[in-house]
Design an enzyme around this catalytic site. Structure first.
Site, mmCIF file in Angstrom:
data_model
loop_
_atom_site.group_PDB
_atom_site.id
_atom_site.type_symbol
_atom_site.label_atom_id
_atom_site.label_comp_id
_atom_site.label_asym_id
_atom_site.label_seq_id
_atom_site.Cartn_x
_atom_site.Cartn_y
_atom_site.Cartn_z
ATOM 1 N N GLY A 135 -34.701 -14.013 87.509
ATOM 2 C CA GLY A 135 -35.769 -14.573 86.702
ATOM 3 C C GLY A 135 -36.800 -15.247 87.588
ATOM 4 N N CYS A 136 -38.007 -15.435 87.063
ATOM 5 C CA CYS A 136 -39.061 -16.039 87.880
ATOM 6 C C CYS A 136 -38.756 -17.505 88.187
ATOM 7 C CB CYS A 136 -40.416 -15.888 87.202
ATOM 8 S SG CYS A 136 -40.496 -16.480 85.496
ATOM 9 N N TYR A 137 -38.414 -18.290 87.169
ATOM 10 C CA TYR A 137 -38.055 -19.685 87.423
ATOM 11 C C TYR A 137 -36.796 -19.802 88.304
ATOM 12 C CZ TYR A 137 -41.301 -21.231 83.713
ATOM 13 O OH TYR A 137 -42.407 -21.496 82.948
#
Length: 311
Positions: free
Chosen positions: A114-116
């Site tokens: 995921g990006c986060y």
């Protein structure tokens, strides 16, 4: 050798950017479906089983359905950009800086981070492994992202006529889908308290982990954390650990930021070393999505690992 690639979900933000990055590369031949064929299950099944590589840019349930369509004997290797398989058995986590590029190169099933979590894990995982931070601390994460990460619906809300959104906080039920991924991949005893938000910039994100070092058991000095991160990523072409002591401690997200696959890490501390702020800056569509998928594809196909990346 030319490899065939099918992007399932090619009309979405992530899929479009991946296709753009692969355009013109002689190592790959794209398998394309028209609008009607994309909605036809038999056509999708045929494309998924024909391609050497399938890149899934789909909602979670659709990604699981796509994987179920692939016959074992087809030999299709999969990169999934959804959340569906990030902690699933048999799937390799597509973060080469953490799991090793050779592991991804030999994998048949790779799940994009995921990006986060990319920002969070880049900071926390090496420090926990090196025992410079404890596994059993209740970490908090404050983060903001550009609105492109929310897909077409959120893009329309931010760019639509009369939009007046300055700051969109979400995940207020404290059950964000990234929590399991962040906890497991960092090897933590507790899931972090995660406070994500969206700001009126198209792309880019800042992920911050505040640390009350003085209150923590077995936490290293902030300078030692910075040195460990610098050592850990010293051979990475994408990750830079900055010396915050000699750089302006102001981090900006620009509304017109260019695509980037870089990951910039910072360790800030007060003069007494009692508190610290670990900060990661990245492009949510780059290293946080499309760029990560292309990086994994390069490794799996035996291509230049940096081809198609914005460094």
């Amino acid at each position: 050798m030319v490899h065939t690639v099918f992007i399932d979900g090619a009309a979405g933000t992530t899929g479009l950017e991946i296709a753009d990055r692969l355009a013109g590369r002689e190592e790959f031949e794209m398998v394309r479906l028209n609008d009607a064929e994309r909605k036809d299950e038999d056509c999708r099944r045929s494309a998924l089983n024909y391609a050497d590589f399938a890149i899934l840019c789909l909602p979670d349930d659709a990604a699981r359905e796509a994987v179920a369509m692939i016959d074992k004997e087809s030999g299709t290797r999969v990169i999934d950009a959804s959340t569906a398989h990030r902690t699933a058995p048999g799937w390799i986590y597509g973060f080469p800086e953490l799991v090793g590029p050779n592991v991804i190169a030999g994998a048949d099933r790779v799940s994009n981070p995921g990006c986060y979590p990319t920002g969070f894990l880049a900071l926390i995982a090496p420090l926990v492994r090196a025992k410079l931070l404890p596994r059993d601390w209740p970490y908090t994460v404050n983060a903001v992202s550009g609105y492109s990460g929310g897909g077409k619906g959120l893009i329309e809300r931010f760019e639509g006529e009369g939009s007046n959104i300055a700051f969109r906080s979400y995940g207020l039920g404290l059950d964000h889908k990234h929590l399991d991924e962040m906890q497991r991949k960092a090897g933590l005893e507790y899931p972090p308290v995660f406070a994500p938000a969206v700001v009126p910039g198209f792309r880019g994100m800042v992920v911050e982990i505040p640390l009350a070092i003085r209150a923590m058991r077995n936490a290293a000095a902030a300078a030692d954390m910075r040195d460990e991160l610098a050592r850990y990523y010293e051979n990475s072409p994408l990750v830079t650990v900055h010396d915050a002591r000699s750089e302006v401690s102001e981090l900006l997200l620009l509304k017109d930021a260019a695509p980037s696959d870089r990951l910039d890490l910072y360790v800030f501390t007060d003069k007494d070393g009692d508190t610290a702020r670990l900060i990661a800056v990245l492009d949510n569509l780059g290293k946080g999505a499309s760029g990560a998928a292309v990086q994994s594809l390069n490794l799996m196909a035996g291509c230049d690992p940096q081809a198609g990346l914005h460094i």
